[in-house]
Every structure is written in C-alpha cells, then in structure tokens.
Design a protein around this motif. Structure first.
Motif, short mmCIF file in Angstrom:
data_model
loop_
_atom_site.label_atom_id
_atom_site.label_comp_id
_atom_site.label_asym_id
_atom_site.label_seq_id
_atom_site.Cartn_x
_atom_site.Cartn_y
_atom_site.Cartn_z
N ALA A 47 -9.09 -7.51 4.55
CA ALA A 47 -7.47 -8.15 4.38
C ALA A 47 -7.55 -10.45 4.74
CB ALA A 47 -7.24 -8.09 5.22
N CYS A 101 -1.37 -2.74 3.52
CA CYS A 101 -2.00 -2.22 2.39
C CYS A 101 -3.20 -2.01 1.89
CB CYS A 101 -1.20 -3.15 1.12
SG CYS A 101 0.75 -2.23 0.32
N THR A 102 -4.17 -3.35 2.52
CA THR A 102 -5.15 -3.06 2.26
C THR A 102 -5.96 -2.40 3.70
OG1 THR A 102 -5.38 -6.00 1.48
CG2 THR A 102 -6.86 -4.95 2.93
N ALA A 145 0.40 -7.07 2.28
CA ALA A 145 -1.01 -7.40 1.70
C ALA A 145 -1.87 -6.45 3.05
CB ALA A 145 -1.20 -8.50 1.18
N TRP A 185 3.59 -11.30 3.00
CA TRP A 185 3.29 -11.56 1.91
C TRP A 185 1.66 -11.41 2.96
CZ3 TRP A 185 -0.39 -10.13 -2.18
CH2 TRP A 185 -1.51 -10.72 -1.84
N ALA A 224 -4.68 -11.98 4.11
CA ALA A 224 -3.57 -11.99 3.99
C ALA A 224 -3.94 -10.77 6.08
CB ALA A 224 -3.76 -9.61 3.81
#
Length: 547
Positions: free
Chosen positions: A234, A192-193, A189, A185, A239
């Motif tokens: 994040a 992507c953030t 995440a 995760w 994240a």
C-alpha cells in the motif's frame, strides 16, 4: 553491544511487568508499569536507543492492527456500525481541528501543522488498555463492542490524518480539495490493497498445500508476514499502509472460516500471535519510558521558547489537552447518541436508550495507548532543509503524558462506574448464549447425519463389530460434545456428572503417563526424542479435555 544490551533489558522488563501486574493487587495498568521499568532502564544505560521513525512504524503497527482486525467481532461491527462510524471518523475530525487549534493557541512555539499532527495522533483509542483495567468487571456488551470497533477504525483515520498533517509541515502546502481527494485515495486504495494481498497470499498458499502438504512453521511465518506485505504494498502505491493492515486482518478473519488450516497450525499460530502482541505492546511502552528522560529535556527547551521557564508548565499543557479531549469526546458521544436516536426514530422511553453513566463509560473508555505512542515516535527528525523538526520532543512528551493520564484516570474511575452497573447476565460481554446454543444443536444434528452416512461403509469394512457398538459410540460422543461446549449445562444431571468424572479420570491418567515417561527419560531408559514425541501427544490430549 550497548544497543543489544538495551534490547535484552527491555525484553526482560516486559516479562517482569507481566509478573508485577499479577502480583500487585491494586489494579495498576500494565502499560504504566512498563513505562516505569523503561525509565529504570534509561537510568542504568546512559546511552539510549536511537529510533528511526519509518522503521519503528513498520515494525510495530502493521502486526498490531492486523491482529485487531482479525480478532474483532464482525457481528458487533455490523450491529453497531453507526455508532462506530460516528466515533471512529466524526470524532477524529472534530478532535484534529478542535484540539489542534487549542494546542496551537496554548503553545504558540508549536506550528499549527504540528499541533494538528499531535491532535490527530492522540485521537486513536486503545481497547486493550481499558480491557485490562475492566477485565474483572461487568462490561456491557454493546459498550465494549463500540469501543473495540471504534479503536479499530480510529487507529486508521487518526493515523491517516497524522500523516497528512506531517506532509503539510514538510511541504508547506495545503489545499482542502487536495486533502479530501488524497484522504479518499489513500483510504480506499489502502483498504483494497489489504484485501487483495491477503486473499492472493491465502489463495496461493491453499493451492500449494493441496499439492505438497502443510508445513506448520512456514504457515505461521507466512501469516505473520501478511500485515507487512499489505503495508509495504500500500505504501508503495501511495495508499495507507495502516488501513491495508486493518483490511488484511478483517480479510483474514473471513478466510479463516474456510477451515483449510490444520488444528495444530491454528493452535500454534494463536499462541505465537499472543506472544507477538504482548511483546510489541510491551516493547513500545518500555521504549517510551527509556526515551522519556531525553524527551523531557527537549520538551523543556521548547517550553522555554514560550517564555515559561518552569517545567511544571508541561504538566499544565498536558492537563489542558486531556481535559479538552475528554470534553470533546463526551460532547460528541452525547451528540451522536441523540442524533442516532433521532435518525432511527427511537422512542425516548425505550429500555435500551443510553444513560448518562453509559455515556461516561464510553467517554472514559477512550484510553490512549500503543497506536498513539507508535505514531508520535515516528515524527520526522529533520525538515527537508535539514533543520530540526519543530517541537518534536514536546509533541512526543505531551502525547506520552496524555497516555499516562488517560490510563490513570480510567483505572480509577472506570471500575467505580462499572461496579455500579446493574446488569442482567445476558448484558455482560460474551459469550452470546443463543448463538452458542444454535451452533451446538446444528453441530449435533450434522454429526448424527454424517455418522448415519458413514455407518454402512464402517460395517462393511469391519463386519465383526456389532451395530450396537456404533450406536453406543454415537451416544457417548454426543454427550461428551454437548457437555464440553454447552454454554449453560445442567450441572445436576447424571450425564454431566459422569462427564466430569470421566474427564478427571482421563486427566489423571494423562498426567500419570507423562510423569512416568519423564522418569524413564531421566533414568535414561528411553531417549529424549521418544519422550518428547510421546509427551507432545499427551499434551494435545490434555488440551482437548481442558477448557
């Protein structure tokens, strides 16, 4: 005021370190000089800097990782992705568990989660340090590409593992399934953030500048704030802010290819980022030296809990950790090379196969540096029950000693290994001749085509100019363009010698004009504002003719 004085002393130490490393001919790594200057500062100022781990992490790591992701060769990442993956993730996992148990066995007073955290934070490598050591030597392009790619991603994997180990220490709870899911995760995440935040900021910036124009100061400030925005966003969703900063840098490198930023902004932005990188790296090592005396005192107290009252045991611990790191790295590199060759079904007699010397260079190239230092200094001060974090000073001291030992070892052995490398010119890192030649040819073709399209409108706008003038301008422009960018120019050709002669004449004219303007300003015959504006334009012209 005392803290402000320490900060200014550190900044001055960074400047002095840059002078010393250029003056001393012995090839001493810059970080070692900065650590020594930090120790001097600690002796002058009796009161050291008080560090807040979270603030330290936020200020130092995001911009450095962002810049690494931005400037790394994407072609090299793609070409060497298998080797980079094995080192950046496989080696980190092996190091965390293997070295973690060794440290806990060696130092029973250090809890196992703290031992894992220390193993995780010494796993990331620092290509800047090893590049500084080997900058005057012939480094094989493939090896340097692997080291750079590994350092970019093992920063992230090592720091994520470090955070997870600290979380276990703070909560007292560990579940393998939860740890794996948490890792997936925070990694996914976070990545992507970083991409989303950078793309959104760049998109809105582009829309704004199209309508209202570009402000250089605001453009550069927005660019500097991008890694912090990605990191904070994040962390806010639980994240990895570290991976977000790396992803932001990778995304920025692709967005930069759109060419929407003005040349002046690109030049100033690059200069400011170079300054930021030099300052932050230097500040961390000077800060380490400044903190080292107090850290040493705390480490001695922890060692005494193990029954060893001689401070030399600290060096023994650090040496064992360094030897274990070297053995794990050498074994994993050797194993990975043979596994990749088996997976690719590469013939054993292939000329590209790695030699023992290549494996040794890759192993010694794993120098620890800024990321290890920044990470270990963020160890919490207190546990949730307000007790002191166990073995904190010892962990910081051991990590710092690992950095110093790895720098000294690489500075001694790497030059010796690299001097014995018999490399063909094309095997030496950068530039890539074929790609430069292709880019030059395609650019010349595009210039010729666009000028042919532009010529009718120019002749219509300026009918008094003869068509032969445009032909002569095109020929002269192409010769200048080719000679300035050609990776392998014919130095004996008449056109190249004419280009060099014209360049010298232009530079002489620019310098003469600049000195004349300065003299007029000193004599108060023109204003300082006029002098600055004219000299700025002359400086840009000089940069255009100076590689």
């Amino acid at each position: 005021m005392e803290s402000i004085g320490v900060i200014f002393a550190m900044l001055i130490a960074i400047v002095i370190s840059g002078v010393i490393v250029r003056v001393i001919p012995w090839g001493i790594p810059l970080p070692l000089i900065q650590i020594l200057l930090g120790i001097v500062i600690a002796g002058v100022f009796q009161e050291g800097m008080e560090l807040h781990p979270d603030v330290f992490f936020l200020l130092f790591l995001p911009p450095l990782l962002f810049l690494d992701g931005w400037r790394i060769s994407k072609e090299a990442l793609k070409r060497e992705r298998a080797s980079i993956f094995h080192l950046a993730f496989g080696l980190v996992i092996i190091t965390v568990f293997g070295l973690g148990f060794i440290i806990h066995w060696l130092i029973p007073a250090m809890p196992l989660p703290v031992a894992f955290a220390l193993a995780a934070i010494v796993s990331p490598t620092d290509p800047i340090a090893v590049a500084g050591i080997a900058r005057k030597l012939a480094v094989p392009e493939r090896i340097l590409s692997i080291l750079e790619g590994e350092a970019l991603f093992n920063d992230a994997s090592g720091l994520v593992a470090f955070r997870m180990a600290i979380l276990v220490m703070m909560t007292g709870h560990f579940s393998l399934s939860e740890a794996v899911m948490s890792f997936v995760w925070v990694a996914f995440a976070g990545f992507c953030t970083g991409i989303i935040i950078t793309w959104l900021l760049s998109f809105f910036r582009g829309q704004f500048t199209k309508k209202y124009g570009e402000d250089i100061g605001a453009e550069i400030l927005l660019n500097i704030l991008m890694p912090f925005a990605a990191y904070v966003a994040a962390e806010h969703i639980g994240a990895s802010g570290i991976l977000a900063a790396v992803a932001a840098g990778l995304t920025m490198s692709y967005l930069e290819l759109s060419g929407q930023v003005s040349p002046l902004t690109r030049m100033r932005r690059a200069t400011i980022w170079d300054t930021v990188q030099f300052t932050l790296n230097g500040m961390m090592f000077v800060l380490l030296g400044e903190q080292l005396p107090n850290i040493f005192k705390g480490a001695v107290q922890v060692v005494q809990q193990t029954g060893h009252h001689n401070p030399w045991w600290l060096i023994i611990y650090a040496s064992v950790i360094c030897l274990s790191l070297a053995a794990l790295r050498f074994g994993w590199v050797f194993f990975s090379i043979h596994v990749l060759r088996w997976l690719k079904k590469t013939p054993k007699n292939q000329s590209q196969q790695a030699t023992l010397r290549d494996i040794l260079i890759l192993s010694l190239g794993g120098v620890r540096g800024a990321v290890t230092l920044a990470g270990v200094l963020t160890l919490p001060l207190l546990l949730p029950n307000q007790e002191a974090f166990p073995a904190r000073d010892l962990a910081i001291f051991l990590a710092a000693t690992v950095i110093i030992i790895s720098l000294i070892t690489a500075s001694i052995l790497l030059p010796w290994l690299l001097k014995k490398q018999n490399l063909a010119p094309q095997a030496i890192a950068r530039p890539l001749h074929k790609q430069q030649t292709l880019a030059l040819q395609m650019a010349e073709d595009a210039i010729t085509k666009h000028l042919s399209d532009l010529l009718p409108s120019l002749q219509k706008a300026y009918p008094q100019i003869e068509p032969s003038f445009y032909t002569a301008v095109l020929e002269r422009l192409l010769v200048e363009f080719s000679n300035s960018l050609d990776p392998d120019p014919d130095t004996n050709s008449e056109s190249y010698q004419k280009y060099l002669s014209e360049k010298q004449i232009r530079l002489m004219a620019i310098d003469t004009a600049r000195q004349t303007i300065y003299r007029l300003a000193r004599d108060q015959k023109i204003s300082d504002d006029v002098a600055r504006d004219m000299v700025k334009q002359l400086d840009f012209d000089e940069i255009r003719f100076t590689p």
